[in-house]
Design an enzyme around this catalytic site. Structure first.
Site, PDB file in Angstrom:
ATOM      1  N   MET A   1       9.081   1.175  40.237  1.00  0.00           N
ATOM      2  CA  MET A   1      10.242   0.829  41.182  1.00  0.00           C
ATOM      3  C   MET A   1       9.536   0.945  42.444  1.00  0.00           C
ATOM      4  SD  MET A   1      10.667   2.941  38.281  1.00  0.00           S
ATOM      5  CE  MET A   1       9.630   4.172  39.056  1.00  0.00           C
ATOM      6  N   PRO A   2       9.591  -0.259  43.205  1.00  0.00           N
ATOM      7  CA  PRO A   2      10.304  -1.156  43.085  1.00  0.00           C
ATOM      8  C   PRO A   2       9.518  -2.392  42.397  1.00  0.00           C
ATOM      9  CG  PRO A   2       9.327  -1.301  45.211  1.00  0.00           C
ATOM     10  CD  PRO A   2       9.093   0.334  44.637  1.00  0.00           C
ATOM     11  N   HIS A   3      10.309  -3.276  42.169  1.00  0.00           N
ATOM     12  CA  HIS A   3       9.588  -4.550  41.560  1.00  0.00           C
ATOM     13  C   HIS A   3      10.018  -5.761  42.301  1.00  0.00           C
ATOM     14  CE1 HIS A   3       8.239  -7.533  38.705  1.00  0.00           C
ATOM     15  NE2 HIS A   3       9.490  -8.340  38.670  1.00  0.00           N
TER      16      HIS A   3
END
Length: 75
Positions: A1-3
């Protein structure tokens, strides 16, 4: 996270250019979101121009208020 999911018209990027793009984006995410390198994933999907309307309809227009960078075009 994040993507991060990047969609763009087809580009002639070799593996070295893709790696450089990923490294630059990763550096920005680390700096601004205080993420760890190991937490970041990045997808690159090349979409044909004639298929872009579907991306606009499904992903861009419905999320216009949430976009932190809005496009300078409309469809």
């Amino acid at each position: 996270m994040p993507h991060i999911d990047i969609k763009c018209f087809p580009r002639e990027l070799d593996e070295q250019q893709k790696a450089a793009l990923a490294a630059d984006i990763t550096d920005v995410i680390i700096r601004h979101l205080n993420s760890k390198d190991s937490s970041i994933s990045i997808a690159l999907q090349q979409i044909q121009p004639e298929s872009w309307q579907a991306i606009w309809d499904a992903e861009i227009a419905p999320q216009m208020e949430a976009l932190i960078k809005k496009p300078g075009y409309s469809m």
